[in-house]
Design a protein around this motif. Structure first.
Motif, PDB file in Angstrom:
ATOM      1  N   GLY A  54      23.823 -15.285 -25.938  1.00 58.50           N
ATOM      2  CA  GLY A  54      23.162 -15.592 -27.197  1.00 58.50           C
ATOM      3  C   GLY A  54      21.653 -15.544 -27.150  1.00 58.50           C
ATOM      4  N   VAL A 367      21.178 -20.738 -28.859  1.00 57.36           N
ATOM      5  CA  VAL A 367      22.003 -20.453 -30.026  1.00 57.36           C
ATOM      6  C   VAL A 367      23.130 -19.520 -29.623  1.00 57.36           C
ATOM      7  N   SER A 368      24.352 -19.887 -29.969  1.00 58.88           N
ATOM      8  CA  SER A 368      25.506 -19.044 -29.690  1.00 58.88           C
ATOM      9  C   SER A 368      25.627 -17.948 -30.743  1.00 58.88           C
ATOM     10  N   ASP A 371      29.878 -16.330 -33.701  1.00 63.40           N
ATOM     11  CA  ASP A 371      29.866 -16.880 -35.047  1.00 63.40           C
ATOM     12  C   ASP A 371      29.876 -15.717 -36.041  1.00 63.40           C
ATOM     13  N   ALA A 393      22.952 -18.036 -39.969  1.00 61.35           N
ATOM     14  CA  ALA A 393      23.481 -18.838 -38.853  1.00 61.35           C
ATOM     15  C   ALA A 393      23.205 -20.330 -39.045  1.00 61.35           C
ATOM     16  N   ARG A 396      24.827 -24.750 -37.123  1.00 62.27           N
ATOM     17  CA  ARG A 396      26.166 -24.736 -36.537  1.00 62.27           C
ATOM     18  C   ARG A 396      26.230 -23.894 -35.260  1.00 62.27           C
ATOM     19  N   THR A 397      25.258 -23.012 -35.058  1.00 63.08           N
ATOM     20  CA  THR A 397      25.266 -22.146 -33.881  1.00 63.08           C
ATOM     21  C   THR A 397      24.481 -22.734 -32.711  1.00 63.08           C
TER      22      THR A 397
END
Length: 437
Positions: A54, A367-368, A371, A393, A396-397
Motif C-alpha cells: 500500500g 494505508v491499505s 479496498d 478511500a 477506512r483504509t
C-alpha cells in the motif's frame, strides 16, 4: 533501534505532492526521519526493514479540535452555534470532572489514530488530563488550555496557570516531543480586549501558540464587529497578533480582514464539517490561500462535527471550495491532501511534523489498498492515485500508524490502550451527564 519502512508508494507531502514509487523511509532511534527516497538509491539499512503493502504518508494534522467532547457527542445536535453552546454544551461542561476529560480525550485520540490523525491542536479545560490521555495513547498534541471569562471561570487565573505550566515544563516535552503547550483564549466575544492583550503578550514572551476562535458565525460577535469593524481588527488593536497565532474557523472575513491576517502571519484552521453542520457559513478557502495564509484543516469538536475523521473534512473542504466559487479546479485532491498534512503543520507554525522529510518526526500512516477505492491497484497515474486516496478511500483504509517512530496503531487497533475499555469509560461519563441533576 533504527527502522526502515519500505512501501510500493510513499507520499512525502512535499510542496509538489510527489509520488515516490518503491521507496523507503528511514527512522533513527530518536524517532526522527533521516532519509526518504527510492529504494534503488537508498543507503544501506542499519536496522530492521519492514516491508509494507500500500501507501505510506505523513500523519494527518487536525488543526482545531476539542476532542474530550466525545462524551458530549450528539447533545443539542440540531441547534445553531450560540444556542448549542449556551443551552447545552456549556452547562454540560460545567459538570465535567478532570477524570471525565481524560476519558473523553483517550477515546478521541483513539478515534483520530484510527483515521490516521497523529497530531491534534486541542483547546479545552483540564489540560493536564488531555496531556495524560495523549501520552497514554502515544499520539501527539498541541494543547491550548481554554481561557474564558464566564461565570465560574477566572480568565486571569487560567492565563497564569498556562504561563506557569510552560515556565515549569517548557514549551514542548514528553517522549518524542509529543506535547506542546499553547494559549487558548476562547474568542473575542468571551474575553475583553484587555484580556486578549495580556494573552498575546504572555504568548509572545514564551514563543507559544495562541489558538483562538475567530469569526465563526454571524450571531456570535455582533457587538465586537459594531465597535471595531471586524473580529480580526479587534484582535489586531488588542495586540493579540505578532507571534504564533492560529485562527480557528475564520468564516466571516472581508478582503481587509484577510489582508490583516496575512500581514500578521496569522494562520487559519478551516473546519468545513462543523461550519456546515452548525450552519455557520463557508470559509473563503481560495482567497485565504491566494493571500499566502497558512491553512490547515480541523474537525472541531466531536459534538459539533460529530466525528474526528479528518478525511471527511478533506473532501468537504474541496467540495465547498468548488461549489462556492463554481470552479471545479479551484482546489484539487493534492491540494487538500497537503492541507491535511503539511498545511496543518504550517498552520501550527511547526516544521517538524506534517511531511516525510529528514529532520521531521516519524509520524507516519500506512494505508491499505485492499479496498474498492483501489480496485486498479497502485499501477495508475500519480494524479489518479492521489485522487483515489482523497476522494474514494479515506479513514477506512488506515491500517497502521507510527508517532515518533513508535507504532501506536496496528491493524486498525491502538497498541497502548484497549479501545473497548476507552469506549466504555467515555460512555459512562455520557450516561452520568444525561442523568437528571
Amino acid at each position: 533501534m533504527s527502522l526502515r519502512l519500505r512501501a510500493p508508494v510513499v507520499l512525502p507531502c512535499d510542496p509538489a505532492c510527489s509520488v515516490l514509487r518503491d521507496a523507503v523511509v528511514d527512522i533513527d532511534a530518536a524517532g526522527r526521519i533521516v532519509h526518504c527516497g527510492p529504494a534503488a538509491t537508498a543507503p544501506t539499512a542499519t536496522g530492521p526493514v519492514r516491508e509494507l503493502t500500500g501507501i505510506l504518508l505523513p500523519g494527518l494534522v487536525n488543526a482545531h479540535a476539542h476532542s474530550p467532547m466525545t462524551v458530549l457527542r450528539g447533545m443539542g445536535g440540531d441547534l445553531p452555534l450560540m444556542r448549542w453552546l449556551t443551552e447545552v454544551i456549556w452547562p454540560a461542561e460545567a459538570r465535567l470532572r478532570p477524570e471525565d476529560v481524560h476519558a473523553g480525550m483517550v477515546l478521541g485520540s483513539v478515534e483520530m489514530l484510527r483515521a490516521g490523525v497523529t497530531t491534534s491542536a486541542e483547546m479545552y479545560f483540564h489540560g493536564d488530563e488531555v496531556v495524560r490521555a495523549v501520552l497514554d495513547t502515544g499520539a501527539r498534541v498541541v494543547i491550548a488550555p481554554a481561557i474564558i471569562d464566564a461565570p465560574g471561570w477566572d480568565w486571569r487565573t487560567m492565563l497564569a496557570e498556562t504561563s506557569a505550566w510552560i515556565d515549569a515544563d517548557g514549551l514542548r516535552f514528553g517522549p518524542g516531543g509529543r506535547i506542546e503547550i499553547g494559549y487558548g483564549p476562547h474568542s473575542a466575544y468571551t474575553l475583553a480586549p484587555e484580556a486578549l492583550t495580556e494573552v498575546g503578550a504572555a504568548a509572545r514572551e514564551r514563543g507559544a501558540l495562541v489558538h483562538i476562535h475567530v469569526a465563526e458565525s454571524l450571531p456570535e460577535d455582533v457587538a465586537q464587529r459594531e465597535r471595531y469593524g471586524s473580529v480580526p481588527a479587534l484582535l489586531h488593536q488588542a495586540g493579540l497578533f505578532g507571534g504564533r497565532v492560529l485562527a480557528a474557523h475564520a468564516v466571516h472575513l472581508s478582503d481587509a480582514d484577510i489582508a490583516l491576517l496575512a500581514a500578521n502571519r496569522v494562520s487559519v484552521a478551516h473546519c468545513p464539517g462543523s461550519n456546515t453542520k452548525l450552519a455557520s457559513g463557508i470559509a473563503r478557502l481560495r482567497d485565504l490561500r491566494a493571500a499566502g495564509i497558512a491553512v490547515g484543516l480541523g474537525t472541531d469538536g466531536p459534538a459539533s462535527n460529530d466525528d474526528l475523521d479528518l478525511w471527511e473534512d478533506v473532501r468537504l473542504a474541496a467540495m465547498l471550495a468548488r461549489v462556492s466559487t463554481m470552479d471545479s479546479m479551484v482546489v484539487g485532491a493534492a491540494d487538500v491532501l497537503l492541507l491535511a498534512t503539511r498545511g496543518g503543520a504550517d498552520a501550527l507554525h511547526r516544521d517538524d511534523i506534517g511531511a516525510v522529510e529528514p529532520g521531521r518526526w516519524a509520524d507516519l500512516v500506512h494505508v491499505s489498498v485492499d479496498d474498492p477505492a483501489f480496485a486498479a491497484g497502485l499501477d495508475v497515474p500519480d494524479q489518479q492515485l492521489i485522487a483515489n486516496l482523497v476522494w474514494a478511500a479515506g479513514s477506512r483504509t488506515v491500517g497502521d500508524v507510527w508517532v515518533a517512530g513508535d507504532q501506536v496503531l496496528a491493524d486498525r487497533e491502538p497498541t497502548r490502550v484497549d479501545r473497548g475499555e476507552a469506549q466504555a469509560r467515555a460512555g459512562k461519563v455520557t450516561a452520568r451527564l444525561l442523568a437528571p441533576a
